[in-house]
Design a protein around this motif. Structure first.
Motif, PDB file in Angstrom:
ATOM      1  N   PRO A  66      -1.574   5.049  -1.733  1.00  0.00           N
ATOM      2  CA  PRO A  66      -3.019   5.058  -1.992  1.00  0.00           C
ATOM      3  C   PRO A  66      -3.494   6.430  -2.445  1.00  0.00           C
ATOM      4  O   PRO A  66      -3.075   7.459  -1.907  1.00  0.00           O
ATOM      5  CB  PRO A  66      -3.616   4.681  -0.630  1.00  0.00           C
ATOM      6  CG  PRO A  66      -2.575   5.048   0.373  1.00  0.00           C
ATOM      7  CD  PRO A  66      -1.260   4.838  -0.315  1.00  0.00           C
ATOM      8  N   GLU A  71       0.845  -1.201   0.000  1.00  0.00           N
ATOM      9  CA  GLU A  71       0.000   0.000   0.000  1.00  0.00           C
ATOM     10  C   GLU A  71       0.881   1.252   0.000  1.00  0.00           C
ATOM     11  O   GLU A  71       0.759   2.122   0.861  1.00  0.00           O
ATOM     12  CB  GLU A  71      -0.904  -0.002   1.227  1.00  0.00           C
ATOM     13  CG  GLU A  71      -1.829  -1.208   1.296  1.00  0.00           C
ATOM     14  CD  GLU A  71      -2.550  -1.329   2.621  1.00  0.00           C
ATOM     15  OE1 GLU A  71      -3.789  -1.315   2.621  1.00  0.00           O
ATOM     16  OE2 GLU A  71      -1.863  -1.454   3.661  1.00  0.00           O
ATOM     17  N   ARG A  87     -10.064  -0.267   0.914  1.00  0.00           N
ATOM     18  CA  ARG A  87      -8.864  -1.018   1.278  1.00  0.00           C
ATOM     19  C   ARG A  87      -9.165  -2.510   1.379  1.00  0.00           C
ATOM     20  O   ARG A  87      -8.433  -3.345   0.829  1.00  0.00           O
ATOM     21  CB  ARG A  87      -8.326  -0.491   2.608  1.00  0.00           C
ATOM     22  CG  ARG A  87      -7.022  -1.105   3.048  1.00  0.00           C
ATOM     23  CD  ARG A  87      -6.633  -0.710   4.465  1.00  0.00           C
ATOM     24  NE  ARG A  87      -5.275  -1.179   4.754  1.00  0.00           N
ATOM     25  CZ  ARG A  87      -4.794  -1.412   5.957  1.00  0.00           C
ATOM     26  NH1 ARG A  87      -5.568  -1.209   7.030  1.00  0.00           N
ATOM     27  NH2 ARG A  87      -3.568  -1.843   6.118  1.00  0.00           N
TER      28      ARG A  87
END
Length: 379
Positions: free
Chosen positions: A178, A175, A310
């Protein structure tokens, strides 16, 4: 101008222009009267919010009031924002997700600890807000484990049943970047990192040997799992999705050639105007695209926002990598890193070629299994 809450609510449906109501709410908040703005929001919701198709005047004014309290109000007025959020979100989890995105993008994490005070007294809407806030903050790089109140709530035993509890309380290396929205009282902005596109890693290697033959192995449950990040495009907008898995007769060969012989709808010969190109990419690039698809939505919807965006991005990558649906997050992360990832691109009639196009593939470590996810949407 009418300035009593009851009168404003009663006359709202007769208004041809609601700018005066919105301006008044902004003025009252500027004067420090957050209680009035919250009272107005609660009264509007209770009067008009339950309708199957609420009147346009309500939609316009309520969203303005909701943004005012979550984005623009001073920290000492956060209690009034939480009162409005709790009222609305208790019957609408989407509003809890929206509120969490607004709050996390607009306020210091230290201010938001107030939303976690009071133990279990705020059930329903505020419990869902808390769950979403945790992961909105994680996405923004906040160390939630160091924030007293938030950490205590996030690690408590009662959270184990919540879908978001599957996610870790820190950002994974996958991640990396993002794409998160920014909000103001009057609007929002976010990027659309969709393709199909060249991620910059260069064309996929041509490979050795003949192109392998393939047998489709798709099951309904596997297809649904792979498509979780883009399901909202089909359910709430005009999107199309193709999610399929294949067993390959041999490893090696050109990914682009293999894709062209898989009988994929998105690359259907009758609609194809160019041969597919495939690009090797790393898991972070795939996750970023799937997260944006899940969190911001397609052409006609607003997506799931950060926390559930997510979750759905990870679940799609779990499906693409063949991880069991019961796998832990750590197991899924290992599966993802073990696979080789590609994006592919082709000018076909299946892809709308507007702004919302996704095409990704995952190849198993032994090169004998391939999973493909394609999605497109249009306005």
């Amino acid at each position: 101008m009418v300035e009593k809450v009851e009168e404003i609510v009663a006359l709202l449906s007769d208004l041809n222009d609601v700018n005066g109501v919105r301006d008044m709410a902004e003025q009252r908040l500027a004067e420090g009267d957050a209680a009035f703005v919250a009272d107005l929001g609660v009264a509007l919701f209770r009067t008009y919010g339950a309708a199957q198709r609420p009147i346009w005047q309500y939609r316009s004014v309520f969203d303005s009031v909701f943004r005012l309290l979550t984005v623009a109000a001073d920290a000492e007025h956060l209690g009034h924002a939480l009162r409005l959020i709790g009222t609305v979100a208790s019957g609408d989890r989407k509003m809890a997700r929206y509120a969490a995105s607004l709050l996390a993008s607009s306020r210091p994490a230290s201010d938001l600890t107030r939303a976690f005070a009071g133990g279990q007294v705020h059930a329903g809407g505020l419990e869902e807000l808390r769950a979403c806030l945790v992961h909105e903050l994680v996405l923004r790089g906040e160390a939630v484990g160091d924030l007293q109140g938030i950490a205590q709530w996030a690690t408590s035993r009662h959270r184990g049943h919540h879908p978001l509890s599957w996610l870790p309380l820190h950002r994974s290396s996958i991640e990396q970047s993002p794409d998160l929205p920014s909000y103001s009282v009057h609007g929002s902005s976010y990027s659309l990192p969709f393709g199909p596109f060249d991620t910059g890693a260069g064309p996929a290697p041509a490979g050795d040997g003949e192109t392998a033959s393939a047998v489709e192995t798709t099951t309904p449950s596997a297809a649904a799992e792979m498509a979780r990040a883009v399901a909202n495009w089909a359910e709430e907008s005009n999107g199309r999705i193709e999610a399929r898995t294949f067993a390959l007769s041999a490893a090696g060969g050109s990914i682009a050639k293999l894709l062209s012989v898989l009988d994929l709808d998105c690359l259907a010969p009758e609609g194809q105007r160019s041969a597919p190109s495939a690009f090797a990419c790393a898991p972070p690039q795939v996750w970023q695209v799937l997260f944006a698809a899940a969190s911001t939505g397609g052409a006609y919807n607003n997506g799931l926002h950060g926390a559930y965006g997510r979750l759905e991005a990870w679940k799609s990558m779990a499906g693409l990598s063949g991880a069991p649906q019961t796998a832990t997050f750590a197991d899924v992360e290992r599966h993802i890193h073990d696979h080789r990832w590609f994006t592919f691109s082709a000018t076909t009639k299946w892809f709308e070629q507007v702004a919302w196009d996704i095409a990704v593939a995952a190849l198993s470590p032994d090169g004998r299994s391939l999973a493909v996810l394609a999605a497109t949407d249009t306005d």
